[in-house]
Design a protein around this motif. Structure first.
Motif, PDB file in Angstrom:
ATOM      1  N   THR A  37       0.875  -1.167   0.000  1.00  0.00           N
ATOM      2  CA  THR A  37       0.000   0.000   0.000  1.00  0.00           C
ATOM      3  C   THR A  37       0.913   1.217   0.000  1.00  0.00           C
ATOM      4  OG1 THR A  37      -0.096  -0.040   2.408  1.00  0.00           O
ATOM      5  CG2 THR A  37      -1.882  -1.131   1.260  1.00  0.00           C
ATOM      6  N   ASN A  38       0.383   2.335  -0.400  1.00  0.00           N
ATOM      7  CA  ASN A  38       1.175   3.573  -0.473  1.00  0.00           C
ATOM      8  C   ASN A  38       2.415   3.411  -1.369  1.00  0.00           C
ATOM      9  OD1 ASN A  38      -0.104   5.718   1.018  1.00  0.00           O
ATOM     10  ND2 ASN A  38       0.193   4.482   2.856  1.00  0.00           N
ATOM     11  N   HIS A  39       2.315   2.546  -2.377  1.00  0.00           N
ATOM     12  CA  HIS A  39       3.424   2.331  -3.318  1.00  0.00           C
ATOM     13  C   HIS A  39       4.723   2.008  -2.588  1.00  0.00           C
ATOM     14  CE1 HIS A  39       0.697   3.901  -6.353  1.00  0.00           C
ATOM     15  NE2 HIS A  39       0.512   4.958  -5.596  1.00  0.00           N
ATOM     16  N   SER A  40       4.592   1.274  -1.490  1.00  0.00           N
ATOM     17  CA  SER A  40       5.768   0.991  -0.658  1.00  0.00           C
ATOM     18  C   SER A  40       6.696  -0.040  -1.278  1.00  0.00           C
ATOM     19  CB  SER A  40       5.303   0.461   0.705  1.00  0.00           C
ATOM     20  OG  SER A  40       4.670  -0.798   0.536  1.00  0.00           O
ATOM     21  N   GLY A  41       6.163  -0.849  -2.185  1.00  0.00           N
ATOM     22  CA  GLY A  41       6.965  -1.926  -2.753  1.00  0.00           C
ATOM     23  C   GLY A  41       7.081  -3.132  -1.829  1.00  0.00           C
ATOM     24  N   LEU A  97      -1.501  10.135  -0.273  1.00  0.00           N
ATOM     25  CA  LEU A  97      -1.059   9.264   0.823  1.00  0.00           C
ATOM     26  C   LEU A  97      -2.269   8.634   1.484  1.00  0.00           C
ATOM     27  CD1 LEU A  97       1.709  10.914   3.039  1.00  0.00           C
ATOM     28  CD2 LEU A  97       1.840   8.793   1.706  1.00  0.00           C
ATOM     29  N   LEU A  98      -2.154   7.331   1.723  1.00  0.00           N
ATOM     30  CA  LEU A  98      -3.223   6.626   2.408  1.00  0.00           C
ATOM     31  C   LEU A  98      -2.870   6.586   3.893  1.00  0.00           C
ATOM     32  CD1 LEU A  98      -5.802   5.110   1.573  1.00  0.00           C
ATOM     33  CD2 LEU A  98      -4.413   3.035   1.465  1.00  0.00           C
ATOM     34  N   THR A  99      -3.595   7.337   4.678  1.00  0.00           N
ATOM     35  CA  THR A  99      -3.301   7.323   6.117  1.00  0.00           C
ATOM     36  C   THR A  99      -3.977   6.120   6.763  1.00  0.00           C
ATOM     37  OG1 THR A  99      -5.270   8.583   6.721  1.00  0.00           O
ATOM     38  CG2 THR A  99      -3.289   9.852   6.139  1.00  0.00           C
ATOM     39  N   ASN A 100      -3.592   5.848   7.993  1.00  0.00           N
ATOM     40  CA  ASN A 100      -4.208   4.729   8.695  1.00  0.00           C
ATOM     41  C   ASN A 100      -5.708   4.973   8.902  1.00  0.00           C
ATOM     42  OD1 ASN A 100      -3.860   2.148   9.913  1.00  0.00           O
ATOM     43  ND2 ASN A 100      -4.107   3.103  11.909  1.00  0.00           N
ATOM     44  N   GLU A 101      -6.053   6.221   9.196  1.00  0.00           N
ATOM     45  CA  GLU A 101      -7.483   6.522   9.395  1.00  0.00           C
ATOM     46  C   GLU A 101      -8.281   6.263   8.116  1.00  0.00           C
ATOM     47  OE1 GLU A 101      -4.909   8.441  10.267  1.00  0.00           O
ATOM     48  OE2 GLU A 101      -5.456   9.908  11.803  1.00  0.00           O
ATOM     49  N   LEU A 191      -4.180   8.799  19.731  1.00  0.00           N
ATOM     50  CA  LEU A 191      -3.952   7.736  20.721  1.00  0.00           C
ATOM     51  C   LEU A 191      -3.098   8.262  21.879  1.00  0.00           C
ATOM     52  CD1 LEU A 191      -3.268   4.540  18.548  1.00  0.00           C
ATOM     53  CD2 LEU A 191      -5.291   5.072  19.903  1.00  0.00           C
ATOM     54  N   GLY A 192      -2.839   9.553  21.859  1.00  0.00           N
ATOM     55  CA  GLY A 192      -2.090  10.151  22.967  1.00  0.00           C
ATOM     56  C   GLY A 192      -0.590  10.170  22.763  1.00  0.00           C
ATOM     57  N   ALA A 193      -0.150   9.993  21.500  1.00  0.00           N
ATOM     58  CA  ALA A 193       1.287  10.015  21.217  1.00  0.00           C
ATOM     59  C   ALA A 193       1.582  11.118  20.206  1.00  0.00           C
ATOM     60  CB  ALA A 193       1.743   8.660  20.689  1.00  0.00           C
ATOM     61  N   PRO A 194       1.773  12.353  20.679  1.00  0.00           N
ATOM     62  CA  PRO A 194       2.036  13.461  19.773  1.00  0.00           C
ATOM     63  C   PRO A 194       3.456  13.403  19.215  1.00  0.00           C
ATOM     64  CG  PRO A 194       2.185  14.197  22.052  1.00  0.00           C
ATOM     65  CD  PRO A 194       1.750  12.756  22.090  1.00  0.00           C
ATOM     66  N   GLY A 195       3.638  13.990  18.045  1.00  0.00           N
ATOM     67  CA  GLY A 195       4.986  14.089  17.484  1.00  0.00           C
ATOM     68  C   GLY A 195       5.472  12.861  16.731  1.00  0.00           C
ATOM     69  N   VAL A 196       4.627  11.831  16.599  1.00  0.00           N
ATOM     70  CA  VAL A 196       5.027  10.639  15.836  1.00  0.00           C
ATOM     71  C   VAL A 196       4.904  10.949  14.349  1.00  0.00           C
ATOM     72  CG1 VAL A 196       4.443   8.236  15.316  1.00  0.00           C
ATOM     73  CG2 VAL A 196       4.297   9.075  17.672  1.00  0.00           C
ATOM     74  N   PRO A 197       5.932  10.659  13.559  1.00  0.00           N
ATOM     75  CA  PRO A 197       5.825  10.936  12.119  1.00  0.00           C
ATOM     76  C   PRO A 197       4.699  10.130  11.469  1.00  0.00           C
ATOM     77  CG  PRO A 197       8.109  10.494  12.739  1.00  0.00           C
ATOM     78  CD  PRO A 197       7.260  10.142  13.927  1.00  0.00           C
ATOM     79  N   GLU A 198       4.017  10.802  10.588  1.00  0.00           N
ATOM     80  CA  GLU A 198       2.976  10.124   9.803  1.00  0.00           C
ATOM     81  C   GLU A 198       3.560   8.905   9.082  1.00  0.00           C
ATOM     82  OE1 GLU A 198      -0.378  11.323   9.386  1.00  0.00           O
ATOM     83  OE2 GLU A 198      -0.702   9.412   8.369  1.00  0.00           O
ATOM     84  N   GLU A 199       4.789   9.023   8.646  1.00  0.00           N
ATOM     85  CA  GLU A 199       5.443   7.918   7.929  1.00  0.00           C
ATOM     86  C   GLU A 199       5.420   6.621   8.742  1.00  0.00           C
ATOM     87  OE1 GLU A 199       8.804  10.017   5.090  1.00  0.00           O
ATOM     88  OE2 GLU A 199       9.392   9.397   7.105  1.00  0.00           O
ATOM     89  N   ALA A 200       5.476   6.741  10.056  1.00  0.00           N
ATOM     90  CA  ALA A 200       5.556   5.540  10.900  1.00  0.00           C
ATOM     91  C   ALA A 200       4.226   4.809  10.997  1.00  0.00           C
ATOM     92  CB  ALA A 200       6.037   5.916  12.301  1.00  0.00           C
ATOM     93  N   THR A 201       3.124   5.532  10.775  1.00  0.00           N
ATOM     94  CA  THR A 201       1.816   4.883  10.975  1.00  0.00           C
ATOM     95  C   THR A 201       1.070   4.591   9.678  1.00  0.00           C
ATOM     96  OG1 THR A 201       0.678   7.010  11.287  1.00  0.00           O
ATOM     97  CG2 THR A 201       1.564   5.931  13.258  1.00  0.00           C
ATOM     98  N   ASP A 202       1.492   5.189   8.578  1.00  0.00           N
ATOM     99  CA  ASP A 202       0.796   4.897   7.319  1.00  0.00           C
ATOM    100  C   ASP A 202       1.032   3.432   6.927  1.00  0.00           C
ATOM    101  OD1 ASP A 202      -0.123   7.441   7.162  1.00  0.00           O
ATOM    102  OD2 ASP A 202       1.254   8.109   5.594  1.00  0.00           O
ATOM    103  N   PRO A 203       0.008   2.779   6.398  1.00  0.00           N
ATOM    104  CA  PRO A 203       0.157   1.361   6.053  1.00  0.00           C
ATOM    105  C   PRO A 203       1.136   1.142   4.892  1.00  0.00           C
ATOM    106  CG  PRO A 203      -1.951   2.203   5.265  1.00  0.00           C
ATOM    107  CD  PRO A 203      -1.352   3.283   6.116  1.00  0.00           C
ATOM    108  N   SER A 204       1.964   0.106   5.038  1.00  0.00           N
ATOM    109  CA  SER A 204       2.924  -0.223   3.979  1.00  0.00           C
ATOM    110  C   SER A 204       2.567  -1.514   3.264  1.00  0.00           C
ATOM    111  CB  SER A 204       4.335  -0.332   4.552  1.00  0.00           C
ATOM    112  OG  SER A 204       4.365  -1.233   5.643  1.00  0.00           O
ATOM    113  N   SER A 205       1.795  -2.372   3.936  1.00  0.00           N
ATOM    114  CA  SER A 205       1.331  -3.591   3.261  1.00  0.00           C
ATOM    115  C   SER A 205       0.054  -4.062   3.913  1.00  0.00           C
ATOM    116  CB  SER A 205       2.387  -4.702   3.306  1.00  0.00           C
ATOM    117  OG  SER A 205       2.367  -5.365   4.553  1.00  0.00           O
ATOM    118  N   CYS A 206      -0.713  -4.832   3.146  1.00  0.00           N
ATOM    119  CA  CYS A 206      -1.959  -5.397   3.666  1.00  0.00           C
ATOM    120  C   CYS A 206      -2.189  -6.731   2.979  1.00  0.00           C
ATOM    121  CB  CYS A 206      -3.137  -4.452   3.391  1.00  0.00           C
ATOM    122  SG  CYS A 206      -4.741  -5.082   3.978  1.00  0.00           S
TER     123      CYS A 206
END
Ligand SMILES: [Cu+2]
Length: 265
Positions: A37-41, A97-101, A191-206
């Protein structure tokens, strides 16, 4: 010679009885093919095996952001609603970009956090210190058995409705997660964790679970995660064991009868 036969009988009986002493419920293994997902390869395979109420999860994936932890979860629904893996059509704000939400509308809520140790509930969704880390080639090989007591109610009944999802992409190609890539993760913030990069939570595979409810052989992929899988139906093994026992009993009776006749003669 009869004494030798008896020893063979005893040894075989012990082996067969030991074999039959296993669980009465057949193991079930289902597979998912992980697609990017998100063209992650990212590509990979996942196998979920149930045994005595426990669940073993084996994942092999490639193409992940090297050296970074990758949150991964079983997503789905306790109600058995069948979700799908997301597509670009789910990028509702059209930012590319496909976000987790955005994706969760397709793959459902977090059912189980595939951590390397400790808690595996949805509370550990972003416990990146307990998530597997891709090696310097972007490879990730994961295996963990979750005890029945750690599994949410209904999970094993809804294996076919589950999705294996990995997270973590590198939008700006600098080899790590940072807010310069895609900003701050609103999912993590909520979820109460500010400052986390979007890159870390966006889906890379499904990957959607395929062939649930029936033992299946690996889908042409080099799934070598071990475990009691590989298309062997345990019930046929048990039936075979029973037939061997019946044969041995007959053999014993025949030997005894022969010896009895011999002694009388
Ligand atoms: Cu997830």
């Amino acid at each position: 010679m009869i004494r030798d036969a008896r020893w063979v009988l005893v040894v075989l009986s012990v082996l067969v009885l030991g074999w039959q002493a296993g669980p009465a419920v057949a193991d079930t293994t289902v597979h998912a093919r992980l697609l990017p997902t998100n063209h992650s390869g990212v590509h990979g395979t996942a196998a979920l095996t149930t045994h005595d109420g426990d669940l073993t999860v084996v994942i092999h994936s490639r193409g992940l952001v090297p050296g970074q932890p990758h949150a991964q979860h079983l997503h789905g629904s306790a109600s058995g609603k069948h979700f799908m893996c997301p597509s670009e059509a789910d990028d509702t704000n059209g930012d590319g970009l496909l976000t987790n939400e955005e994706a969760m509308g397709e793959y459902g809520d977090i059912y189980l956090s595939l951590t390397t140790r400790g808690d595996a509930s949805a509370d550990s969704a972003l416990a990146v210190d307990r998530m597997p880390v891709a090696d310097d080639q972007g490879r990730l090989d994961y295996r963990r058995t979750f005890a029945a007591s750690d599994l949410p109610k209904g999970l094993l009944d809804h294996l076919s409705a589950l999705h294996v999802v990995q997270h973590g992409i590198d939008v700006n190609g600098n080899g790590r997660y940072d807010v310069k890539g895609a900003g701050v993760s609103t999912f993590a913030k909520n979820l109460g964790a500010p400052g986390v990069p979007e890159e870390a939570t966006d889906p890379s595979s499904c990957g959607m679970v395929l062939g649930a409810g029936a033992p299946v052989s690996p889908l042409g992929a080099p799934e070598t995660g071990g475990g009691p899988i590989g298309g062997v139906d345990r019930s046929s093994v048990l039936l075979g064991g029973s037939l061997v026992m019946v044969s041995l009993t007959f053999l014993a009776l025949r030997l005894r009868g022969r010896r009895g006749r011999g002694e009388r003669a």
